[in-house]
Structure formats: structure tokens, C-alpha cells
Scaffold this active site. Structure first.
Site, PDB file in Angstrom:
ATOM      1  N   LYS A  80       0.861  -1.184   0.000  1.00 43.80           N
ATOM      2  CA  LYS A  80       0.000   0.000   0.000  1.00 43.80           C
ATOM      3  C   LYS A  80       0.895   1.230   0.000  1.00 43.80           C
ATOM      4  O   LYS A  80       1.783   1.358   0.858  1.00 43.80           O
ATOM      5  CB  LYS A  80      -0.909   0.009   1.226  1.00 43.80           C
ATOM      6  N   SER A  99       7.023  -0.952   7.991  1.00 44.18           N
ATOM      7  CA  SER A  99       7.735  -0.120   7.023  1.00 44.18           C
ATOM      8  C   SER A  99       6.887   0.957   6.360  1.00 44.18           C
ATOM      9  O   SER A  99       7.348   1.635   5.450  1.00 44.18           O
ATOM     10  CB  SER A  99       8.338  -1.013   5.930  1.00 44.18           C
ATOM     11  N   SER A 137      -1.238  -5.144   7.143  1.00 44.94           N
ATOM     12  CA  SER A 137      -2.634  -4.907   6.790  1.00 44.94           C
ATOM     13  C   SER A 137      -2.991  -5.563   5.458  1.00 44.94           C
ATOM     14  O   SER A 137      -4.071  -6.145   5.306  1.00 44.94           O
ATOM     15  CB  SER A 137      -2.905  -3.404   6.715  1.00 44.94           C
ATOM     16  N   ALA A 138      -2.072  -5.478   4.493  1.00 48.53           N
ATOM     17  CA  ALA A 138      -2.304  -6.131   3.203  1.00 48.53           C
ATOM     18  C   ALA A 138      -2.375  -7.640   3.367  1.00 48.53           C
ATOM     19  O   ALA A 138      -3.192  -8.311   2.722  1.00 48.53           O
ATOM     20  CB  ALA A 138      -1.196  -5.753   2.221  1.00 48.53           C
ATOM     21  N   ASP A 169      -5.935   0.457   8.397  1.00 50.36           N
ATOM     22  CA  ASP A 169      -5.532   0.347   6.998  1.00 50.36           C
ATOM     23  C   ASP A 169      -6.212  -0.812   6.263  1.00 50.36           C
ATOM     24  O   ASP A 169      -6.179  -0.866   5.029  1.00 50.36           O
ATOM     25  CB  ASP A 169      -4.017   0.143   6.888  1.00 50.36           C
TER      26      ASP A 169
END
Length: 301
Positions: free
Chosen positions: A10, A106, A112-113, A145
């Protein structure tokens, strides 16, 4: 049969902090897009729940769901199973494998992805169709997120990340994502943020070309970049190296330490990747292309 979902990086192309709620959560406005590559989540039937990991950055993650640093893949499995059970749907044991290709902590939404990809894969595997409100609720419960990562397309988000508007006209960009492999604590970044009520982005202008999008994005900010540079000085060094490649736009993503650079051509991005990798071979660099113009680019099998 195993099912696979890509968990793309993202990229916060811009992030404005516009206020703070009474409960402490910060109000944000952010323009987000996603890479065409990232982590990979694979799900298949199993006699009992199992979890495994591989990839360059797998050693930086917990193998457990609980605790303050619990693995979001396992949390996603557990909260989805609980929600499906409450609605009378079956969620039998599964084996989940995470190929961790993106750095941890990072600023590119890796965890979250991963959680969003896990939710998508399990919904397909379990042939489950929970109410949309249920899915929205549990995604936000897992993290601010994750609703954005569930969408996986160019978007603008506001509030704490729950208000999402798609940007179907945003083009795809040639991009390099980079990280000095120094984790940055998001709470520490927000603690260093001295101004919580910054100017909003304003209305989205009518944009018809990549140059127009780049010009508009260049007029925006990441309000978390100055405090993140105080937490981790290598962000400034990384940003300077990327700007020296002649990129059209360089900015930090999220709360750092990852930065991105956008280029007009693939050749420019490729040459820049070679230059950056030679300059800092121990750091993380990934050449990618962002999702754009309504593409989903969420490869599945």
C-alpha cells in the site's frame, strides 16, 4: 485446492493529518494506491489449523495471533471465523502460508495487506458471504488500513481510514519502493507530530493526464514525514538518494520508513533501481508498477 491472494504494498501517495478525536485517534486524509507485487497468502484445507511462513522478511513476524505484535494473518483468520460462526456459516480448519516479501513495520501496509489478502482468500475458500456490514466491521477492528487494503484500488480515505472513495481515473505509475531496513514505530512518529490540525487536501481537481496527477500529488504532503525523520534519520538519506535519480515525485509512505519514487517511463525506473541498489546494496528496493485506471491486478489461483 490451494487458493492464492497477492497482498500488494500500500502506497500513501499523500497523507494529511487534519485533526484528532477525543478518543486519541488521528483524523487523516490520504491518497492511496497499490503495487502490482507484494506478499503472497496461500490457503488450503487441512485436518487442523496450521500456519507457515517463508520469504526474506518472514523472520520478523510472530507465529502467534495473540499479544501486541500478534500476526495479523492469524488474527484475520480468527475474527473472520468467529463472525461467520455467529452468522451460522461453517469455517473448518485451514493451512495458511505467508510468503513475506515486504519489510515489516515499514509504512507500506504489509501486515494490513496480509490480513486483507487472508480475509479474501478465506472467504473464497469457505464459500462464505457474510453481510457487508459484518465484513466492514471486522476489517476496521483488525486495523485502520485494512478496509483500504480490502479495496486494493486507487482511493482517497478520510476519518481514521474508514471513509473510502475510489479514484478510477488515476493512472498506473512506474514506481520504486525503498526501505533502509530500519523499522519505525508509528506511535513514536505520532508522538513527535507537533501539529495535529493541518490543512486538508481540498476537492479533487479534474485530472486527465499522468502529468496532471503528478502535479497535483506534488502539491500535497505527508504530514508524518517530518516527525518520522526525527525518529529515523535514514529516511532523509533515502529520500535524497531517490530524488537524485530524477524521479517525478519522491515521498515517504505512511509512517515510514519506506519511501517511493514515481517515474514517467519504465526505463527510468529500471535504471534508477540499478543505481540505488549499487549505492545501498544492503537496503530494500523494489521496482513495481502501481494499479491504475480501474485495474485490480490481484493475481489469484
Amino acid at each position: 485446492m490451494a487458493l492464492t491472494e497477492i497482498a500488494p504494498a500500500k502506497i500513501n501517495l499523500a497523507l494529511h493529518v487534519t485533526g484528532q478525536r477525543d478518543d486519541g485517534y488521528h483524523l487523516l486524509e490520504t491518497v492511496v494506491t497499490f503495487s502490482d507485487a507484494g506478499d503472497v497468502v496461500t490457503v488450503e484445507a487441512a485436518p487442523e489449523d496450521a500456519f507457515s511462513m517463508s520469504g526474506r522478511f518472514s523472520q520478523g513476524l510472530s507465529r502467534e495471533a495473540g499479544g501486541s505484535d500478534g500476526n495479523l494473518v492469524l488474527r484475520a483468520r480468527d475474527v473472520l471465523r468467529e463472525a461467520l460462526s455467529e452468522e451460522g456459516m461453517s469455517a473448518p480448519p485451514v493451512a495458511i502460508h505467508l510468503e513475506k516479501n515486504l519489510p515489516v513495520a515499514s509504512g507500506i501496509g504489509g501486515g494490513s495487506a496480509d490480513a486483507a489478502a487472508t480475509l479474501r482468500a478465506l472467504l473464497r475458500h469457505w464459500h462464505a458471504t457474510p453481510a457487508a456490514s459484518t465484513l466492514d466491521r471486522l476489517a476496521l477492528k483488525l486495523g485502520a488500513d485494512i478496509p483500504m487494503c480490502m479495496v486494493g484500488k486507487p482511493l482517497m480515505a478520510s476519518g481514521v481510514g474508514e471513509n473510502i472513495a475510489l479514484l478510477p481515473a488515476m493512472p498506473s505509475f512506474h514506481c520504486i519502493i525503498a526501505n533502509p531496513l530500519q523499522p519505525v514505530s508509528t506511535p513514536q512518529v505520532f508522538q513527535r507530530l507537533t501539529e495535529k490540525n493541518n490543512a486538508p487536501m481540498g476537492p479533487l481537481p479534474a485530472l486527465s493526464s499522468a502529468a496532471g496527477w503528478l502535479s497535483w500529488l506534488g502539491s500535497l504532503r505527508n504530514d508524518l514525514e517530518p516527525p518520522a525523520r526525527l525518529v529515523q534519520s535514514r529516511i532523509a538519506e533515502l529520500s535524497g538518494l531517490m530524488k537524485d535519480t530524477g524521479a517525478a515525485l519522491v515521498r515517504m509512505s505512511g509512517s515510514g520508513a519506506s519511501c517511493f519514487a514515481l517515474y514517467e517511463t519504465e526505463a527510468q525506473a529500471r535504471e534508477s533501481l540499478e543505481r540505488l541498489t549499487a549505492a545501498r546494496p544492503q537496503w530494500f528496493f523494489m521496482q513495481t508498477r502501481t494499479v491504475g485506471k480501474g485495474e485490480t491486478d490481484d493475481a489469484r489461483t
